[in-house]
Design a protein around this motif. Sequence first.
Motif, short mmCIF file in Angstrom:
data_model
loop_
_atom_site.label_atom_id
_atom_site.label_comp_id
_atom_site.label_asym_id
_atom_site.label_seq_id
_atom_site.Cartn_x
_atom_site.Cartn_y
_atom_site.Cartn_z
N ALA A 148 0.80 -1.23 0.00
CA ALA A 148 0.00 0.00 0.00
C ALA A 148 0.84 1.29 0.00
N PRO A 149 1.84 1.44 0.88
CA PRO A 149 2.61 2.69 0.83
C PRO A 149 3.37 2.87 -0.48
N GLU B 265 2.46 1.68 -3.41
CA GLU B 265 1.49 2.00 -4.47
C GLU B 265 1.02 3.45 -4.36
N ALA B 266 0.79 3.90 -3.12
CA ALA B 266 0.37 5.30 -2.95
C ALA B 266 1.46 6.22 -3.48
N LYS C 38 3.73 5.57 -5.76
CA LYS C 38 3.82 5.47 -7.23
C LYS C 38 2.69 6.28 -7.88
N ALA C 39 1.48 6.11 -7.33
CA ALA C 39 0.34 6.84 -7.90
C ALA C 39 0.53 8.35 -7.76
N MET C 40 1.11 8.77 -6.64
CA MET C 40 1.33 10.21 -6.41
C MET C 40 2.41 10.78 -7.32
#
Lengths: 220, 298
Positions: free
Chosen positions: B165-166, B168-169, B171-173
Amino acid sequence: MNEVLAHLHDVSIGYDTPLIEGINVEISEGDVIAILGPSGIGKTTLLRTISGLIRPLSGEIELAIPSRGGLGYIPQRLGLVGNLSVRANVSMGARVRTSRWWPAVFPLPKEFEEDISKAMRHLGIEDIADQPVRILSGGQQRRVATARTVAQKPKLVLADEFLGELDDDNVEVVMRTVHATIRAQNSALIMVEHHEKLAKEVANRIWRIKDGKLIEEVVS
Amino acid sequence: MGIVTAISLLALYIFNDMVGDWGRLSGGWENLVIFFNESLWPPDWSILEAQSYPVCEQEVELFCSVAWLGMVETIKIAFVATALGFVFALPLSVLAANNLSPLWMAIPARVILAAMRSLPSIIWAVLFMIIFDVGTLAGIFAMTFYTVGYLGKLQFESMEGLKNAPLEAAKAMGMTRAETAWHIALPESANHLLSHLMFMFEYNVRHGTVIGLVGAGGIGLYINTYLKLTQYDKVVALLLVVFIVVVLIDFLSMAIRSTVTEEGDVRRPSWSTIFLPASISSKYHTTPMKTSSSKEDE
């Protein structure tokens, strides 16, 4: 005139087999979209596809937002760094507003500090700013994840059940802050939500997932 | 369960095959008892007394003893090698972790780490003695090289075990790889990194006895001397000193790691948690209470 931030052209999403097919939607500035549907139907997969974490099985997604900092993402498990303080986690949102060449080991420029403090203040977590996130309750962690996105000031926010574990008062605080951020930035929010009543209260568009299709409902 | 039984039986079969004649083991235990009683026990604690030469100018005699001088030098070598090894291993492990770096970066980084740990530190010590001559410098370089290879592997495996989760967050940001590594991967795996770091320090202290045997300085040099002189009771005394230092490092490791783990997960060490089973030690030391802020919303 509100600009289009994202456009999904005939998109199919899923992992091995399609979960949702034939998605044709536009997301514009000012939109607050709630995605509704039962568990396992593809709501989270849709958010992950829009965020670029997974590729669509077919179709095309056009994003008219900056690749760095343009998209805010609050995953279901929040994606916080448990060993870091609340302030350090919120700062990560502001960090993606710097140039990508700003060295990772350097502290943030001073002008971002006010935004970070303001985001924490709005979400009521300023008094726990120096505590490590791992010792906070689920509700407090959700407010930290939201503050990180608020400090980021993205054009498009994707939030996966980010209102869960919050009591009524905190839902109101979080949604008021998120709405204010969206208005100020003229950005958009797409949120996965299980509670239909809550979704209809806060969203101006509803996407319902049913039988592998995305159906847009009119919000009364 | 079936697989475990099958592997155990296979291991026993190979073991039996390798031993061949069990009869030659007869009398072995008696020999060990004789050796222990005549040569090893009791340990010769004269290693804690000041050496006769050079003349001791310290107020405390212990500071001029073989045990103190050897152990301090071993700890110095281990500390420098572990610190330098950590500094070089960290960027290599970030490059080698396949959830932080693309494959074209991860594979060369893994090859470098594998090459560095495929030679044991004693072989590195021999190689560095050719370059730097016998002494501490060769010991430091040998341990540093091995530390980079060993610690790097432990660290990249820890990083690959991070929650998605951290990452992915981030990467998305749109966070860069360097930002993700520095602000997410390192703090998130801090407990493991510190644990590995302390383990490596302890390993290097223990290994000081081995690389000292080839002349790379530290307590091993004295152990080697006493082995050659067949003064095994002094060797045992020095090994007990090493054992005590290893226990103290373990104590220190728990204290350091307790700062980056949830309260109650790794507890700050106390005399009871080190020397008594958990069921008994809990009677003497209770788990600290959570902070009041964590009660909110529960």
